[in-house]
Write an enzyme that holds these catalytic residues in place. Structure first.
Site, PDB file in Angstrom:
ATOM      1  CE  LYS A  32       1.741  -4.097  -5.147  1.00 42.63           C
ATOM      2  NZ  LYS A  32       1.818  -5.457  -4.604  1.00 42.63           N
ATOM      3  CB  SER A  43      -1.681   2.277  -0.568  1.00 43.19           C
ATOM      4  OG  SER A  43      -2.789   1.304  -1.041  1.00 43.19           O
TER       5      SER A  43
END
Length: 420
Positions: free
Chosen positions: A58, A313
């Site tokens: 992110k 992720s």
């Protein structure tokens, strides 16, 4: 430079983002995993975004977005809503660029992620906890941004954000020496999979892009089924990094164009994968980060003999959740059962249960019982962990043979939710 005003991100936009970010983010490793490769008869690589500065991909989208509007952001300040990882990316970017930020997070956000936001954002960040889900906190954040004339940084449905996340794909394609048959990536709102698929499908059209969602929060699958984003009535918040009630409009359009399939993974399977990654590879993956590895079991026939990349992720997992993760894994694997057992109120009943009902490798994990002398029998809440799931039928037979009346709580969702 901002992304061109188009409906979807183009390859050149991802390349521009890469130039902005290459000296800011970690070029995370792409590692061949021998265990997974042998298990699935494939060549499996894992892209370690859990090793990013904020332990999540992110950072890429958040930093790039804020950098493209740096002067305006410095003058007005920025606002974001996040279940944790986007907030950390925004906090990191704002601290480095000396921009003030108001960050809204759900009340259900793990404390570990809240503490990380404070650490990365330092004095530039103020945190507000609002609502039970990401969508609730996003509503509060957008209202605040409008009232205070600040800039809302969307966690996924933004062209610059998608372009930034797509830089993960550039690193993958630059680092691998063989054609890729499959790429598995997690989906929350869809920013990562949109960025990945945009770049990879344009430079390697034969690569299959497989999106992976938690079964309890499958907003992108719902969008595919309904030919557009829809708001789910309710979602399971356990896979917090992917617990989104409605996929993005921009991310949906991109995924519809490039994503070949979406796999839904039960939360128990996610938990088993988290434990396997930790025990076998010393990788600490958060639930959303473990989704792509968990999905391999559902694609094992298709990936045999193929080259596969799974993007882990994120690695922001609160250690305080590990007992819950272990329990959910055991339940999913058929190794943990809860019963209400009616014990005869006589001497030796408990000893009979231990000696005659439990198998030699069974373990009692929970036992709650209060003796009441004025009754013939008394209920006890009993949790039993099995060594092998095949042992279940023997356990049930021995309960009946020894005269213990019981109710299996696992099969009663209302009672299970109340007691466990």
């Amino acid at each position: 430079m901002q992304v061109a005003n188009t409906k979807s991100v183009q390859v050149e936009n991802v390349l521009i983002a890469h130039q902005f970010l290459k000296d800011v983010v970690v070029h995370t490793p792409l590692q061949k995993n021998d265990y997974l490769s042998e298990k699935y008869g494939a060549t499996v690589y894992i892209k370690r975004e859990d090793l990013q500065h904020v332990r999540s991909f992110k950072l890429r989208g958040a930093y790039y977005k804020i950098k493209t509007i740096e002067q305006e952001a410095r003058e007005k300040g920025v606002v974001c809503a996040s279940a944790g990882n986007h907030a950390q990316g925004v906090a990191y970017a704002c601290a480095h660029l000396r921009i003030s930020a108001n960050i809204f997070m759900p009340l259900t956000t793990p404390k570990q992620k809240i503490d990380q936001v404070r650490m990365f954002g330092r004095e530039y960040v103020e945190i507000t906890l609002a609502g039970d889900t990401f969508d609730d906190s996003a509503a509060s954040a957008t209202a605040f941004a409008e009232a205070e004339n600040q800039i809302f940084i969307h966690p996924f449905d933004d062209l610059d954000i998608i372009a930034g996340q797509g830089t993960v794909a550039i690193e993958i394609m630059n680092d691998i020496e063989e054609p890729i048959d499959f790429v598995f990536g997690s989906i929350g709102g869809g920013g990562l999979i949109a960025g990945l698929s945009t770049y990879i499908k344009n430079v390697s059209p034969l690569t299959k892009i497989i999106g992976v969602e938690p079964a309890g929060a499958a907003s992108m699958k719902a969008a595919f089924d309904n030919l557009g984003p829809v708001v789910l009535d309710k979602i399971d918040k356990f896979v917090d990094g992917a617990a989104v009630q409605c996929a993005g409009n921009l991310t949906y359009e991109t995924c519809k164009k490039y994503v070949d399939n979406i796999i839904l993974v039960p939360e128990g399977k996610v938990c088993t994968t988290i434990l396997d990654l930790y025990n076998k590879h010393a990788i600490i993956a958060e639930p959303a980060g473990a989704l792509p590895i968990a999905a391999l079991d559902f694609y094992k026939e298709e990936i045999k003999g193929k080259s596969v990349v799974c993007v882990i992720s994120g690695g922001n997992n609160d250690i305080g959740r590990m007992q819950e993760i272990k329990e959910k894994s055991l339940l999913y694997e058929g190794l943990l059962y809860y019963f209400i057992v009616n014990f005869p109120q006589r001497a030796g009943a408990l000893r009979q249960f231990l000696d005659k009902v439990l198998g030699p490798e069974d373990d009692v994990t929970t036992f709650e019982y209060t003796k009441k002398n004025n009754k013939e029998s008394g209920p006890a809440l009993v949790g039993i962990e099995l060594k092998h799931k095949e042992d279940y039928h023997g356990l049930i037979s021995r309960l009946t043979e020894n005269g213990f009346s019981y109710k299996e709580i696992n099969k009663d969702s209302t009672l299970f939710g109340l007691l466990i």
